[in-house]
Design an enzyme around this catalytic site. Structure first.
Site, PDB file in Angstrom:
ATOM      1  N   THR A   1      -8.536   2.040   3.518  1.00 34.57           N
ATOM      2  CA  THR A   1      -8.592   2.614   2.190  1.00 34.57           C
ATOM      3  C   THR A   1     -10.034   2.433   1.706  1.00 34.57           C
ATOM      4  OG1 THR A   1      -7.454   2.759   0.074  1.00 34.57           O
ATOM      5  CG2 THR A   1      -7.882   0.525   0.902  1.00 34.57           C
TER       6      THR A   1
ATOM      7  N   ALA B   1      -0.509   4.263  -3.064  1.00 35.71           N
ATOM      8  CA  ALA B   1       0.578   3.614  -2.320  1.00 35.71           C
ATOM      9  C   ALA B   1       1.647   3.267  -3.339  1.00 35.71           C
ATOM     10  CB  ALA B   1       0.086   2.375  -1.615  1.00 35.71           C
TER      11      ALA B   1
ATOM     12  N   THR C   1       4.604   9.549  -0.771  1.00 30.73           N
ATOM     13  CA  THR C   1       4.585  10.890  -0.187  1.00 30.73           C
ATOM     14  C   THR C   1       5.901  11.271   0.479  1.00 30.73           C
ATOM     15  OG1 THR C   1       3.766   9.904   1.847  1.00 30.73           O
ATOM     16  CG2 THR C   1       2.106  10.732   0.322  1.00 30.73           C
TER      17      THR C   1
ATOM     18  N   ASP D   1       2.735  -1.589   2.835  1.00 31.43           N
ATOM     19  CA  ASP D   1       4.199  -1.396   2.844  1.00 31.43           C
ATOM     20  C   ASP D   1       4.944  -2.594   3.415  1.00 31.43           C
ATOM     21  OD1 ASP D   1       3.771   1.284   1.979  1.00 31.43           O
ATOM     22  OD2 ASP D   1       3.356   1.830   4.059  1.00 31.43           O
TER      23      ASP D   1
ATOM     24  N   HIS E   1       4.759   0.456  -4.524  1.00 33.06           N
ATOM     25  CA  HIS E   1       5.528  -0.776  -4.359  1.00 33.06           C
ATOM     26  C   HIS E   1       6.950  -0.486  -4.786  1.00 33.06           C
ATOM     27  CE1 HIS E   1       1.864  -3.634  -4.862  1.00 33.06           C
ATOM     28  NE2 HIS E   1       1.832  -2.920  -3.757  1.00 33.06           N
TER      29      HIS E   1
ATOM     30  N   VAL F   1      15.631 -10.984   3.486  1.00 34.11           N
ATOM     31  CA  VAL F   1      16.686 -10.397   4.316  1.00 34.11           C
ATOM     32  C   VAL F   1      17.378  -9.213   3.629  1.00 34.11           C
ATOM     33  CG1 VAL F   1      17.130 -12.438   5.727  1.00 34.11           C
ATOM     34  CG2 VAL F   1      18.283 -12.199   3.510  1.00 34.11           C
ATOM     35  N   GLY F   2      16.734  -8.694   2.589  1.00 30.98           N
ATOM     36  CA  GLY F   2      17.284  -7.540   1.884  1.00 30.98           C
ATOM     37  C   GLY F   2      16.345  -7.171   0.751  1.00 30.98           C
TER      38      GLY F   2
END
Ligand code: GDP
Length: 425
Positions: free
Chosen positions: A240, A39, A302, A13, A41, A414-415
């Protein structure tokens, strides 16, 4: 030709999807080489917001070919649903821009059941699985008890093979877990509903990649999760079930001769961790809630709240080493803008002794963080595009991290948007 791997340095993450989405501009092919749909993205671009689980993040770029290599846990049901959802938003997916390795093994319907049943049996000792069937899938793959995607083209042999596997798996389901057995009728339905639909994308991707390499194409390898979740190098058993490290690229991609020129390690400006297991720099209560809300730290798959903490320089340096990263993308720096003082975990304290070394997994539960505080910048940095324009406190924070992890930080995100990035090279 230039090949690049984008990998996670921490617990996953970190924002790898956003970095792949940004960097695919320079690449012809994006390859997923390990992991499955456990997971997500998150990618935000002109088509909208997506939580990709199996599809490579290059799927949005015209002219980019996306490959699911033999190392992935190929879940036909989830992949088909993801293809449907993505195409609904206007993204075009054809056998021209999505190729699935005929040597990728299939995550079978009972793998999800096995995952849930085992977590239930473990009760308060559970691993915190996402219950997507990944651990049972990989253990069956190594026991040679699953199906390769290419077998879908040989229906007689396929049914025979599936019958044998079903007989074997039903023993465990019924006798160990007291669960319902599978029938060939259920399997036939699954073949018809999902496998038939992904069949057009299956081909010999090894051959395809070899040809592409010969033609001098640029290839980007996209990892799932992070170094600390690697089966061999991570915080076992809270890892994992696959190798999340760049070293696995040549095996899991189907291109053994690959040379990776650049390994971009993605580090988040603070720590997050999903599920159980040791997490040394964790923060709690109100402080944690504020950081979790500021960073919207809820799982893409999740929806569960992620555990959050100070940036962990000990674990991050270890992650950089394990990944052999050549440069670092530091993400979500903007999230820390609300803090007067930013906590940094600079060392671990184990049995009263300070250490810089990431310990053996069994010792992690005894590690306490040594936290130091650095000044925050307390202003909105999300529209900054140049290193020079960052407040001096933000530069200082980045330089402290860079020095500790001994790897250049060349991208600062930054975003979440594609262009919210500072390139420093
Ligand atoms: P991945 O699995 O490594 O791709 O990471 P995730 O997608 O789970 O988490 C990254 C999340 O952070 C996503 O929701 C991104 O849109 C978001 N994100 C990525 N980079 C930035 C950033 O620099 N700032 C902010 N505010 N959000 C970001």
């Amino acid at each position: 030709m230039s090949n690049c791997a984008i990998v996670g340095i921490n617990w996953g993450d970190e924002g790898k999807g956003r970095m792949v989405d940004l960097l695919t501009e320079k690449y012809d092919i994006v390859v997923r080489f390990q992991g499955g749909g456990n997971a997500g993205h998150t990618v935000i671009n002109e088509y909208g917001k997506f939580a990709l689980h199996l599809l490579p993040s290059g799927i949005f770029r015209q002219g980019v070919v996306n490959v699911l290599g033999n190392g992935v846990a190929l879940d036909p049901e989830n992949l088909w649903k993801e293809i449907e959802e993505t195409t609904k938003k206007g993204v075009i997916i054809t056998s021209g821009n999505l190729k699935i390795s005929d040597r990728a093994s299939l995550l079978l319907p009972w793998h999800r059941d096995m995952d849930a049943l085992e977590e239930e049996r473990l009760a308060n000792k559970k691993y915190g699985s996402t219950k997507q069937g990944i651990a049972p899938f990989y253990s069956d793959k190594y026991q040679k008890k699953t199906i390769m995607a290419g077998e879908l083209f040989y229906s007689n042999e396929l049914r025979e093979h599936l019958k044998d596997l079903l007989e074997w798996k039903n023993l465990t389901l019924t006798k160990v877990y007291n669960a319902r057995p599978y029938t060939m009728r259920i399997i036939d339905e699954w073949l018809e509903r999902y496998c038939e639909r992904i069949k057009p994308y299956i081909c010999d991707t090894g051959k395809y990649l070899k040809t592409a390499q010969r033609e001098g194409k640029n290839i980007l390898f996209e990892a799932q999760l992070g170094a600390l979740r690697d089966l061999d190098y991570g915080i076992y058993p809270y890892t994992t079930s696959s190798n999340t490290t760049a070293a696995y690229v040549s095996i899991g991609s189907g291109l053994p001769s690959t040379k990776i020129n650049d390994i971009v390690g993605v580090v988040k400006a603070y720590s997050t961790c999903v599920g159980e297991g040791p997490f040394v720099a964790e923060i709690f209560d109100k402080e944690a809630e504020a950081l979790r809300n500021a960073g919207v730290e809820f799982g893409a798959k999740t929806g569960r709240a992620r555990r959050v903490g100070a940036i962990d320089l000990v674990a991050t340096r270890y992650g950089v080493d394990v990944q052999s990263a050549t440069e670092i993308a530091l993400t979500k720096l903007d999230v820390l803008s609300y803090l007067d003082k930013i906590p940094v975990c600079t060392k671990y304290i184990i049995n009263g002794k300070e250490t810089d070394e990431f310990p053996f997994p069994a010792m992690l539960k005894y590690a306490k963080p040594k936290i130091e505080y650095v000044d925050g910048w307390k202003c909105d940095i999300s529209s900054i595009k140049k290193w020079e324009d960052l407040p001096k406190e933000a530069k200082n924070y980045i330089l402290i991290i860079e020095k500790a992890i001994r790897c250049p930080i060349t991208y600062i995100s930054v975003g979440p948007e594609r262009n919210s990035i500072i390139i420093r090279k």
